[in-house]
Design a protein around this motif. Structure first.
Motif, mmCIF file in Angstrom:
data_model
loop_
_atom_site.group_PDB
_atom_site.id
_atom_site.type_symbol
_atom_site.label_atom_id
_atom_site.label_comp_id
_atom_site.label_asym_id
_atom_site.label_seq_id
_atom_site.Cartn_x
_atom_site.Cartn_y
_atom_site.Cartn_z
ATOM 1 N N ILE A 1 -0.414 0.685 10.989
ATOM 2 C CA ILE A 1 0.495 1.237 10.086
ATOM 3 C C ILE A 1 1.076 0.623 8.974
ATOM 4 C CG2 ILE A 1 2.607 2.610 10.255
ATOM 5 C CD1 ILE A 1 1.598 3.656 13.139
ATOM 6 N N ILE A 2 1.397 -0.501 9.322
ATOM 7 C CA ILE A 2 2.200 -1.352 8.314
ATOM 8 C C ILE A 2 1.130 -1.755 7.144
ATOM 9 C CG2 ILE A 2 3.073 -3.730 7.709
ATOM 10 C CD1 ILE A 2 4.307 -3.616 10.628
ATOM 11 N N ALA A 3 -0.182 -2.088 7.544
ATOM 12 C CA ALA A 3 -1.076 -2.325 6.498
ATOM 13 C C ALA A 3 -1.468 -1.194 5.558
ATOM 14 C CB ALA A 3 -2.258 -3.066 7.154
ATOM 15 N N THR A 4 -1.612 -0.032 6.310
ATOM 16 C CA THR A 4 -2.043 1.062 5.582
ATOM 17 C C THR A 4 -0.899 1.336 4.507
ATOM 18 O OG1 THR A 4 -3.315 1.779 7.331
ATOM 19 C CG2 THR A 4 -2.865 3.254 5.672
ATOM 20 N N VAL A 5 0.236 1.627 5.071
ATOM 21 C CA VAL A 5 1.376 1.890 4.133
ATOM 22 C C VAL A 5 1.474 0.986 2.905
ATOM 23 C CG1 VAL A 5 4.037 2.371 4.066
ATOM 24 C CG2 VAL A 5 2.681 3.294 6.084
ATOM 25 N N MET A 6 1.622 -0.228 3.452
ATOM 26 C CA MET A 6 1.982 -1.220 2.328
ATOM 27 C C MET A 6 0.769 -1.322 1.451
ATOM 28 S SD MET A 6 5.077 -1.654 2.934
ATOM 29 C CE MET A 6 5.340 -2.924 1.511
ATOM 30 N N SER A 7 -0.527 -1.279 2.013
ATOM 31 C CA SER A 7 -1.819 -1.253 0.817
ATOM 32 C C SER A 7 -1.675 0.047 -0.030
ATOM 33 C CB SER A 7 -3.024 -1.226 1.997
ATOM 34 O OG SER A 7 -3.996 -1.314 1.072
ATOM 35 N N SER B 1 -6.735 9.497 -1.657
ATOM 36 C CA SER B 1 -7.900 8.819 -1.328
ATOM 37 C C SER B 1 -7.555 7.483 -0.538
ATOM 38 C CB SER B 1 -8.805 8.442 -2.641
ATOM 39 O OG SER B 1 -9.139 9.813 -3.385
ATOM 40 N N ALA B 2 -6.471 6.580 -1.237
ATOM 41 C CA ALA B 2 -6.093 5.499 -0.863
ATOM 42 C C ALA B 2 -5.565 5.635 0.700
ATOM 43 C CB ALA B 2 -4.862 4.831 -1.635
ATOM 44 N N ILE B 3 -4.783 6.664 0.894
ATOM 45 C CA ILE B 3 -4.399 6.832 2.360
ATOM 46 C C ILE B 3 -5.515 6.932 3.323
ATOM 47 C CG2 ILE B 3 -3.392 8.419 4.037
ATOM 48 C CD1 ILE B 3 -1.323 8.938 1.667
ATOM 49 N N ILE B 4 -6.366 7.619 2.998
ATOM 50 C CA ILE B 4 -7.493 7.971 3.833
ATOM 51 C C ILE B 4 -8.567 6.744 4.013
ATOM 52 C CG2 ILE B 4 -9.805 9.143 4.116
ATOM 53 C CD1 ILE B 4 -8.437 11.664 2.608
ATOM 54 N N THR B 5 -8.947 6.149 2.835
ATOM 55 C CA THR B 5 -9.755 4.959 2.871
ATOM 56 C C THR B 5 -9.016 3.687 3.633
ATOM 57 O OG1 THR B 5 -9.204 4.387 0.587
ATOM 58 C CG2 THR B 5 -11.402 5.574 1.082
ATOM 59 N N ARG B 6 -7.827 3.345 3.135
ATOM 60 C CA ARG B 6 -7.179 2.243 3.739
ATOM 61 C C ARG B 6 -6.912 2.380 5.169
ATOM 62 N NH1 ARG B 6 -9.070 -1.944 1.861
ATOM 63 N NH2 ARG B 6 -7.004 -3.066 2.042
ATOM 64 N N GLY B 7 -6.376 3.764 5.642
ATOM 65 C CA GLY B 7 -6.186 3.987 6.892
ATOM 66 C C GLY B 7 -7.399 3.709 7.573
ATOM 67 N N ALA B 8 -8.475 4.390 7.244
ATOM 68 C CA ALA B 8 -9.946 4.197 8.072
ATOM 69 C C ALA B 8 -10.020 2.757 8.291
ATOM 70 C CB ALA B 8 -10.887 5.021 7.368
ATOM 71 N N ARG B 9 -9.941 1.978 7.248
ATOM 72 C CA ARG B 9 -10.340 0.645 7.272
ATOM 73 C C ARG B 9 -9.435 -0.210 8.502
ATOM 74 N NH1 ARG B 9 -13.450 -2.978 5.325
ATOM 75 N NH2 ARG B 9 -13.051 -5.240 5.452
ATOM 76 N N PHE B 10 -7.996 -0.015 8.281
ATOM 77 C CA PHE B 10 -7.276 -0.629 9.288
ATOM 78 C C PHE B 10 -7.020 -0.042 10.703
ATOM 79 C CE2 PHE B 10 -5.174 -2.063 5.170
ATOM 80 C CZ PHE B 10 -5.375 -3.251 5.165
ATOM 81 N N PHE B 11 -7.399 0.995 10.595
ATOM 82 C CA PHE B 11 -7.460 1.816 12.143
ATOM 83 C C PHE B 11 -8.746 1.652 13.091
ATOM 84 C CE2 PHE B 11 -3.606 3.702 10.675
ATOM 85 C CZ PHE B 11 -2.771 3.848 11.754
ATOM 86 N N LEU B 12 -9.814 1.209 11.969
ATOM 87 C CA LEU B 12 -11.136 0.883 12.587
ATOM 88 C C LEU B 12 -10.986 -0.446 13.142
ATOM 89 C CD1 LEU B 12 -14.013 1.109 13.410
ATOM 90 C CD2 LEU B 12 -14.695 0.561 11.247
ATOM 91 N N LEU B 13 -10.369 -1.227 12.441
ATOM 92 C CA LEU B 13 -9.981 -2.688 12.897
ATOM 93 C C LEU B 13 -9.277 -2.712 13.750
ATOM 94 C CD1 LEU B 13 -9.663 -4.546 9.264
ATOM 95 C CD2 LEU B 13 -11.296 -4.997 10.981
ATOM 96 N N ALA B 14 -8.000 -2.042 14.159
ATOM 97 C CA ALA B 14 -7.509 -1.894 15.112
ATOM 98 C C ALA B 14 -7.839 -1.727 16.326
ATOM 99 C CB ALA B 14 -5.871 -1.015 14.820
ATOM 100 N N TRP B 15 -8.955 -0.519 16.355
ATOM 101 C CA TRP B 15 -9.808 0.060 17.604
ATOM 102 C C TRP B 15 -10.785 -1.085 17.990
ATOM 103 C CZ3 TRP B 15 -14.894 0.806 18.339
ATOM 104 C CH2 TRP B 15 -15.468 1.403 19.283
ATOM 105 N N LEU B 16 -11.311 -1.774 17.125
ATOM 106 C CA LEU B 16 -12.298 -2.729 17.335
ATOM 107 C C LEU B 16 -11.552 -4.033 18.303
ATOM 108 C CD1 LEU B 16 -14.474 -3.008 14.104
ATOM 109 C CD2 LEU B 16 -15.131 -2.281 16.407
ATOM 110 N N LEU B 17 -10.370 -4.214 17.587
ATOM 111 C CA LEU B 17 -9.553 -5.541 18.156
ATOM 112 C C LEU B 17 -8.979 -5.110 19.542
ATOM 113 C CD1 LEU B 17 -7.743 -6.571 14.839
ATOM 114 C CD2 LEU B 17 -9.443 -8.013 16.161
ATOM 115 N N GLN B 18 -8.495 -4.188 19.667
ATOM 116 C CA GLN B 18 -7.995 -3.693 21.067
ATOM 117 C C GLN B 18 -9.246 -3.137 21.914
ATOM 118 O OE1 GLN B 18 -5.777 0.315 21.662
ATOM 119 N NE2 GLN B 18 -4.136 -1.180 22.238
#
Length: 196
Positions: free
Chosen positions: A57-63, A142-159
């Protein structure tokens, strides 16, 4: 210099203030900073898997906020700010060529590919979006969708996979995302060509 900057960014993950640094890096990456926020996000997520969604969430919002800054730089301060930043990173000639020949549709596609795979670098696309006059609200969505998709995919993979996925993320995820980005761009160009 780039390696030192990369190592310094990774070292921030061990600090108590890592979440604040993630916010700063994610913000700056979208408009002026060279190192992607993923470099800090991945070790933080591995070290504290219970907080990985909070970090996403932090990374998406700030990005996204950093992207808005990039858009404003391109739109309102191209000569004074954007040109020197792009020149510093050696991207000015490429940027000028793109600015003069790229349609708004193509810029939005570049925003999607950049948000998902850093291809081209996010800062270049955010500044280009502002300089080319892409609608700010469409840009933000567009930025919310794409950056959110990237960081949340990374979060899912890491968890889901923890430390063993780190090598895959660092070595192969970027390549896979870049391949998808290239395919999207080629498909877009084929569709445009067929409709012309």
């Amino acid at each position: 210099m780039l390696r030192k900057l990369y190592d310094w960014t990774i070292s921030l993950a061990a600090r108590k203030s890592a979440a604040a640094w993630l916010a700063v890096i994610a913000f700056l990456e979208s408009s002026v900073f060279l190192i992607p926020a993923d470099v800090l996000f991945v070790p933080m997520g591995i070290a504290r898997p219970k907080k990985v969604w909070h970090y996403a969430i932090i990374a998406t919002v700030m990005s996204v906020l950093g992207g808005i800054l990039g858009w404003y730089i391109g739109h309102y301060a191209y000569e004074a700010v954007a040109k020197p930043v792009l020149h510093f990173y050696g991207k000015l000639d490429t940027f000028e060529a793109m600015r003069g020949s790229t349609s708004a549709d193509m810029i939005l596609l570049l925003l999607i590919t950049s948000g998902l795979s850093h291809l081209p670098p996010m800062k270049v696309v955010t500044i280009l979006s502002g300089a080319a006059g892409v609608n700010i609200w469409l840009f933000i969505l567009s930025a919310i969708i794409t950056r959110g998709a990237r960081f949340f995919l990374l979060a899912w993979l890491l968890q889901r996979f923890g430390e063993p996925i780190r090598n895959f993320i660092e070595k192969r995820l970027g390549l896979i995302a870049a391949t998808v980005a290239v395919i999207l761009i080629l498909l877009f160009m084929v569709v445009k060509y067929l409709h012309a």
